[in-house]
Motif scaffolding. Structure first.
Motif, PDB file in Angstrom:
ATOM      1  N   PRO A 157       0.810  -1.230   0.000  1.00 55.73           N
ATOM      2  CA  PRO A 157       0.000   0.000   0.000  1.00 55.73           C
ATOM      3  C   PRO A 157       0.845   1.282   0.000  1.00 55.73           C
ATOM      4  CG  PRO A 157      -0.796  -1.534   1.663  1.00 55.73           C
ATOM      5  CD  PRO A 157       0.504  -2.100   1.149  1.00 55.73           C
ATOM      6  N   SER A 158       0.268   2.320  -0.572  1.00 55.50           N
ATOM      7  CA  SER A 158       0.917   3.634  -0.612  1.00 55.50           C
ATOM      8  C   SER A 158      -0.126   4.690  -0.930  1.00 55.50           C
ATOM      9  CB  SER A 158       1.983   3.630  -1.718  1.00 55.50           C
ATOM     10  OG  SER A 158       2.424   4.940  -1.993  1.00 55.50           O
ATOM     11  N   THR A 159       0.033   5.864  -0.356  1.00 55.98           N
ATOM     12  CA  THR A 159      -0.726   7.034  -0.800  1.00 55.98           C
ATOM     13  C   THR A 159       0.229   8.025  -1.454  1.00 55.98           C
ATOM     14  OG1 THR A 159      -2.395   6.766   0.905  1.00 55.98           O
ATOM     15  CG2 THR A 159      -2.182   8.966  -0.039  1.00 55.98           C
ATOM     16  N   ARG A 160       1.185   8.550  -0.659  1.00 58.26           N
ATOM     17  CA  ARG A 160       2.068   9.608  -1.143  1.00 58.26           C
ATOM     18  C   ARG A 160       2.956   9.186  -2.306  1.00 58.26           C
ATOM     19  NH1 ARG A 160       0.588  10.599   3.562  1.00 58.26           N
ATOM     20  NH2 ARG A 160       0.797   8.354   3.642  1.00 58.26           N
ATOM     21  N   THR A 161       3.648   8.064  -2.150  1.00 60.42           N
ATOM     22  CA  THR A 161       4.688   7.737  -3.138  1.00 60.42           C
ATOM     23  C   THR A 161       4.057   7.449  -4.497  1.00 60.42           C
ATOM     24  OG1 THR A 161       5.918   6.805  -1.301  1.00 60.42           O
ATOM     25  CG2 THR A 161       6.729   6.322  -3.505  1.00 60.42           C
TER      26      THR A 161
ATOM     27  N   ARG B 284       7.252  -0.524  -5.711  1.00 59.84           N
ATOM     28  CA  ARG B 284       7.251  -0.738  -4.254  1.00 59.84           C
ATOM     29  C   ARG B 284       6.928  -2.206  -4.006  1.00 59.84           C
ATOM     30  NH1 ARG B 284       4.464   2.779   0.352  1.00 59.84           N
ATOM     31  NH2 ARG B 284       6.295   3.996  -0.208  1.00 59.84           N
TER      32      ARG B 284
ATOM     33  N   HIS C  13      14.293   3.288   0.993  1.00 64.69           N
ATOM     34  CA  HIS C  13      13.241   4.105   0.363  1.00 64.69           C
ATOM     35  C   HIS C  13      13.917   5.373  -0.192  1.00 64.69           C
ATOM     36  CE1 HIS C  13       9.493   5.817  -0.639  1.00 64.69           C
ATOM     37  NE2 HIS C  13       8.836   5.699   0.495  1.00 64.69           N
TER      38      HIS C  13
ATOM     39  N   GLN D 144      11.983   8.696  -0.977  1.00 59.73           N
ATOM     40  CA  GLN D 144      11.613   9.451   0.223  1.00 59.73           C
ATOM     41  C   GLN D 144      12.829  10.268   0.684  1.00 59.73           C
ATOM     42  OE1 GLN D 144       8.541   9.753   1.852  1.00 59.73           O
ATOM     43  NE2 GLN D 144       9.646  11.415   2.863  1.00 59.73           N
TER      44      GLN D 144
ATOM     45  N   PRO E  78       7.944  11.106   7.231  1.00 60.43           N
ATOM     46  CA  PRO E  78       7.621  10.601   5.884  1.00 60.43           C
ATOM     47  C   PRO E  78       6.121  10.395   5.697  1.00 60.43           C
ATOM     48  CG  PRO E  78       8.622   8.869   7.224  1.00 60.43           C
ATOM     49  CD  PRO E  78       8.726  10.137   8.014  1.00 60.43           C
ATOM     50  N   LEU E  79       5.404  10.304   6.791  1.00 57.52           N
ATOM     51  CA  LEU E  79       3.968  10.033   6.815  1.00 57.52           C
ATOM     52  C   LEU E  79       3.670   8.645   6.190  1.00 57.52           C
ATOM     53  CD1 LEU E  79       2.556  13.551   5.834  1.00 57.52           C
ATOM     54  CD2 LEU E  79       3.025  12.668   8.131  1.00 57.52           C
ATOM     55  N   PRO E  80       2.577   7.980   6.473  1.00 53.68           N
ATOM     56  CA  PRO E  80       1.491   8.465   7.303  1.00 53.68           C
ATOM     57  C   PRO E  80       1.877   8.486   8.798  1.00 53.68           C
ATOM     58  CG  PRO E  80       1.123   6.160   6.727  1.00 53.68           C
ATOM     59  CD  PRO E  80       2.338   6.592   5.983  1.00 53.68           C
TER      60      PRO E  80
HETATM   61  N1   CP Z   1       6.134   8.237   2.789  1.00 53.97           N
HETATM   62  C1   CP Z   1       5.569   7.216   2.136  1.00 53.97           C
HETATM   63  O1   CP Z   1       6.245   6.333   1.585  1.00 53.97           O
HETATM   64  O2   CP Z   1       4.198   7.229   2.140  1.00 53.97           O
HETATM   65  P1   CP Z   1       3.278   6.174   1.417  1.00 53.97           P
HETATM   66  O3   CP Z   1       3.478   4.841   2.097  1.00 53.97           O
HETATM   67  O4   CP Z   1       1.876   6.692   1.562  1.00 53.97           O
HETATM   68  O5   CP Z   1       3.714   6.091  -0.017  1.00 53.97           O
END
Ligand code: CP
Length: 356
Positions: A48-52, A101, A129, A132, A263-265
């Motif tokens: 899972p990922s949102t930002r990347t 990823r 990563h 990031q 780096p969030l979340p």
């Molecule tokens: N910082 C980061 O990798 O966020 P995601 O897991 O949402 O991609």
């Protein structure tokens, strides 16, 4: 072929070029709106990922290119047992550059062994990563104006936190970097980072048991989430998950120019009362991630066939076996690769100390 698997795949000069390009993109958005017309980025996200994933997607769209891929391996032929290398052979027929990823450590490196297009590691398990890290470096540069002479406090999950591992590797190459490590013993920084990275390059680090006692001396406070998904023992997760929480009261002790990165979340390691503090840089950091990925896509497409650009992870079989059950060398048919650093043999895919 130039790929980005580990932050050290980029020289300090190449990082400076990418950061300078990202800053130019920020200042001149229109100039770059058509430069990838006709090019395609594939986003292969097995985790899972949102930002990347979405920042890679937005980055390619803002460059005028197109994006294809999957956000969930279950919706691809991976669910039928297709290997990473076969999947990449297929995607090579459709896309000019790949961001991957994977929960398996070393999967993006295994992809580079057969790929005809650049591979970008968008996070492999607990290992690395690098995009990031590029985001973090651009953010530090924009917030503090320099990457030199910085003391960086790293807080939370330093064991499984791939963003921390990559950031340390990158920052050891800048002048007079110091680290303060703030983690429960169960989540301490892995030995290979302390020994093969910090000790090897003579970078000063020390351990601290709370945020309050060190917040006044750091230039960057890099907060991280305790990652439930990496624990096999959930009781251990429950014990350590709320160890270190940053709140407005603790921020009172920080320097005026200090920047809080994450780096969030986040879950609850940064209280929302910190969000309105001008030193809270974590949402600006997200936007920097899009700009630095735009620069990275452009540079990797430019450098891919330049013989002067180095990419070499080396390694040979050495009769060893990697002890890490989450390493690609134990899960898919890839050629085992090990490297001797001083007296220690490490797996090239995941950097675990090998059993000989
Ligand atoms: N910082 C980061 O990798 O966020 P995601 O897991 O949402 O991609």
């Amino acid at each position: 072929m130039k790929h980005l698997i580990d932050p050290t795949d980029l020289s300090v000069q190449e990082i400076a070029e990418i950061i300078a390009l990202a800053e130019d993109i920020i200042a001149n958005r229109d100039k770059y709106s058509e430069v990838c017309r006709g090019k395609k980025l594939a986003t292969l996200f097995y985790e899972p990922s949102t930002r990347t994933r979405l920042s890679f997607t937005a980055a390619m769209m803002e460059l005028g290119g197109n994006v294809l891929g999957f956000a969930d391996a279950k919706s691809s032929s991976v669910s039928k047992g297709e290997t990473v290398q076969d999947t990449v052979r297929v995607i090579n027929c459709f896309a000019d550059i790949i961001a991957m990823r994977h929960k398996v450590e070393g999967a993006p490196l295994a992809a580079t062994e057969i790929s005809r297009t650049p591979i970008i590691n968008a996070g492999d398990g607990s290992h690395s990563h690098p995009t990031q890290t590029m985001t973090d470096l651009l953010t530090i540069k924009r917030e503090l104006g320099t990457l030199n002479n910085l003391t960086i406090g790293l807080v939370g999950d330093l064991k499984y936190g791939r963003t921390v591992h990559s950031l340390i590797k990158a920052m050891t190459r800048y002048e007079n970097t110091k680290f303060v490590l703030i983690a429960p013993p169960e989540l301490a920084l892995p030995d290979y980072i302390k020994r093969d990275v910090c000790d090897r390059y003579g970078v000063e680090y020390r351990e601290a048991s709370d945020i309050e006692s060190v917040i006044g001396e750091v230039d960057i406070l890099y907060m991280t989430r305790v990652q439930q998904e990496r624990f096999t023992d959930l009781e251990e997760y429950e014990r350590v998950k709320d160890c270190f929480v940053l709140d407005a009261e603790k921020m009172r002790g920080a320097k005026q120019h200090m920047a809080v990165l994450h780096p969030l979340p986040r879950v609850n390691e940064i209280s929302i009362d910190v969000d309105s503090d001008p030193r809270a840089a974590y949402f600006r950091q997200v936007e920097n991630g899009k700009f630095v990925r735009m620069a990275l896509i452009l540079k990797l497409l430019e450098w891919q066939n330049d013989p002067e650009r180095k990419f070499d992870h080396g390694g040979e079989a050495l009769g060893c076996k990697c002890p890490n059950p989450l390493c690609i060398s134990n899960l898919e048919p890839v050629r085992p690769r090990f490297e001797r650093v001083d007296d220690v043999v490490r797996c090239v895919y995941c950097e675990s100390k090998a059993n000989s």
